[in-house]
Scaffold this active site. Structure first.
Site, short mmCIF file in Angstrom:
data_model
loop_
_atom_site.label_atom_id
_atom_site.label_comp_id
_atom_site.label_asym_id
_atom_site.label_seq_id
_atom_site.Cartn_x
_atom_site.Cartn_y
_atom_site.Cartn_z
N HIS A 139 112.96 -14.97 28.31
CA HIS A 139 112.48 -13.68 27.79
C HIS A 139 113.39 -12.61 28.39
O HIS A 139 113.88 -12.77 29.51
CB HIS A 139 111.08 -13.31 28.27
CG HIS A 139 109.98 -14.27 27.98
ND1 HIS A 139 109.78 -15.42 28.70
CD2 HIS A 139 108.98 -14.22 27.07
CE1 HIS A 139 108.69 -16.04 28.23
NE2 HIS A 139 108.19 -15.34 27.25
N ASP B 102 112.59 -11.82 31.95
CA ASP B 102 112.91 -12.82 32.98
C ASP B 102 114.28 -12.60 33.58
O ASP B 102 114.53 -12.95 34.73
CB ASP B 102 112.95 -14.25 32.40
CG ASP B 102 111.74 -14.60 31.59
OD1 ASP B 102 110.66 -14.08 31.89
OD2 ASP B 102 111.89 -15.40 30.63
C1 XLS Z 1 102.38 -18.65 26.99
C2 XLS Z 1 103.49 -19.05 26.14
C3 XLS Z 1 104.83 -18.40 26.46
C4 XLS Z 1 105.82 -18.61 25.34
C5 XLS Z 1 107.01 -17.71 25.38
O1 XLS Z 1 101.32 -19.27 27.03
O2 XLS Z 1 103.57 -20.44 26.17
O3 XLS Z 1 105.32 -18.88 27.68
O4 XLS Z 1 106.28 -19.92 25.31
O5 XLS Z 1 106.65 -16.38 25.34
#
Ligand code: XLS
Ligand code: NI
Ligand code: NI
Length: 433
Positions: free
Chosen positions: A98, A101
């Site tokens: 993301h 991150d």
């Molecule tokens: C949260 C989600 C997130 C997505 C990406 O539960 O799994 O991590 O994979 O935003």
């Protein structure tokens, strides 16, 4: 000096190895069903849980102390260095991120964008010297307090605008890094209470938002796949992308079913009251299967615990559906998985990924053997064979209730039930695990 100093690159040592930091089943070069295991499984490490998550849970704060934690560009670069050090140990072909991150949070949109562009250049330079490719990029439209009432579905148009602008920058970043997919997970696209929510309006906003994402991706020449990641709730009480079937209905409403596919997460399937293989089979049947997040939930706790996979039978049944769907094209196996918060050491991060990749490889090989054996598919085909007999196809094509009623009367059609043979099929599966 690397955070992972003293940990050697993981090697394939075969099933007899007792080294917990070696691959016993995952040999990237092994050819199964005409492709290497690396090409089939397309493993990805998730930047957020492995490098940004501090070990918090609903009752406790940070347990991890990583030298790159903090909100500066220098630390963001140190985090990227550590990430590529782990990648070099694991040797996996992909990673995912993301925006939040990889870059520090800025004071406004302009600063966020500057930070993102700078760190993307840094990561691009690292990728040029080898290491994994980008499976998918995404925008974090759920952590910052501005998104507490949603992003695309926020009642405040300024938040909608901020989110749209942010996704633009994340699509740009994903394109620049050669990403093969772009993911939208709408963690706060939902509601806490119906008392303050206009469901119809929020769905229209989400539809418009996704249409703009698809349009912009085309405009910039992004050839990857746009993926929605379904989840029923958490953090929202109710999330609009509840499960695969719900997402399909949403895509149909906005004419996007040919443009967008799904990234299916094992733990989200469980939260939705489904099995992982149910969600995979459903997506394949609707021609929207894209990619997977291979992290399991604890079956007792009832929330998204994001654990690394450890159950070969479950994994095998999931990959069996992936194989039935034709395998991954742009998608892959992302570990959207957290360590347990007591697992403090660099070695824990390495062990978690190696174990997960190994369980996946073992499950995949079992699934491939089941597929090549063919017994399950023969039994499935035999169960429906009546539909290819005589005038059965005409029932679906030109039948009406009246003509069919005449026919049932004339021929005295009187169906006799046949066994579904579930236990026998489960025994077939057990032969391969
Ligand atoms: C949260 C989600 C997130 C997505 C990406 O539960 O799994 O991590 O994979 O935003
Ligand atoms: Ni999740
Ligand atoms: Ni996920």
């Amino acid at each position: 000096m690397s955070y992972f100093d003293g940990i050697a690159p993981a090697t394939f040592q075969g099933p007899d190895s007792t080294d917990p930091l070696a691959y016993r089943h995952y040999d990237p070069a092994e050819v199964v069903m005409g492709k290497t295991m690396e090409e089939h499984l397309r493993f990805a490490v998730a930047w957020w849980h492995s490098f940004a998550w501090p070990g918090t849970d609903p009752f406790g704060g940070q347990t991890f102390e990583r030298p790159w934690f903090g909100d500066t560009m220098d630390l963001a670069r140190a985090k990227a260095d550590a990430a590529f050090d782990l990648f070099a140990i694991l040797g996996q072909p992909y990673f995912c991120f993301h925006d939040a991150d990889i870059r520090p949070e800025g004071a406004n949109f302009a600063e966020n964008t500057r930070n993102l562009e700078e760190i993307v250049d840094y990561i691009a330079a690292k990728m040029e010297t080898g290491g994994p490719k980008l499976l998918w990029g995404t925008a974090n439209l759920f952590s910052h307090r501005r998104y507490m009432s949603g992003a695309a579905t926020n009642p405040d148009p300024d938040v909608f605008a901020f989110a749209a602008a942010t996704v633009k920058t994340c699509l740009d970043a994903t394109l620049k890094l050669g990403g093969e997919n772009y993911v939208l997970w709408g963690g706060r696209e939902g509601y806490e209470t119906l008392l303050n929510t206009d469901l119809g309006k929020e769905r229209q906003q989400a539809g418009r938002f996704l249409t703009m994402v698809v349009d912009y991706a085309k405009k910039i020449g992004f050839n990857g796949t746009i993926l929605i990641e379904p989840k029923p709730q958490e953090p929202s009480k109710h999330q609009y992308d509840y499960d695969v079937a719900t997402v399909y209905g949403f895509l149909k409403e906005f004419g996007l079913e040919g443009e967008v596919k799904v990234n299916i997460e094992q733990g989200h399937a469980i939260l939705a009251g489904h099995s992982f293989e149910h969600e995979l089979a459903m997506a394949a049947s609707m021609a929207i299967f894209g990619s997977i997040d291979m992290n399991r939930n604890d079956y007792q706790s009832g929330w998204d615990t994001d654990q690394f996979p450890d159950n070969p039978r479950e994994v095998a049944l999931a990959y069996y559906e992936v194989i039935r769907a034709g395998g991954f094209t742009t998608g892959g196996t992302n570990f959207d998985a957290k360590l347990r918060r007591q697992s403090l050491d660099a070695e824990d991060l390495v062990a978690a990924h190696i174990g997960a990749m190994d369980v996946c490889a073992r499950g995949f090989k079992a699934a491939a053997a089941m597929w090549e054996d063919g017994a399950l598919e023969q039994a499935r085909a035999a169960r429906y064979v009546g539909w290819s007999r005589g005038d059965a196809p005409a029932l679906l094509q030109e039948g009406t209730l009246e003509t069919i009623a005449e026919c049932v009367l004339r021929d005295d059609i009187n169906p006799q039930p046949r066994s579904g043979r579930q236990e026998k099929l489960e025994n077939v599966v057990s032969q391969f695990i």
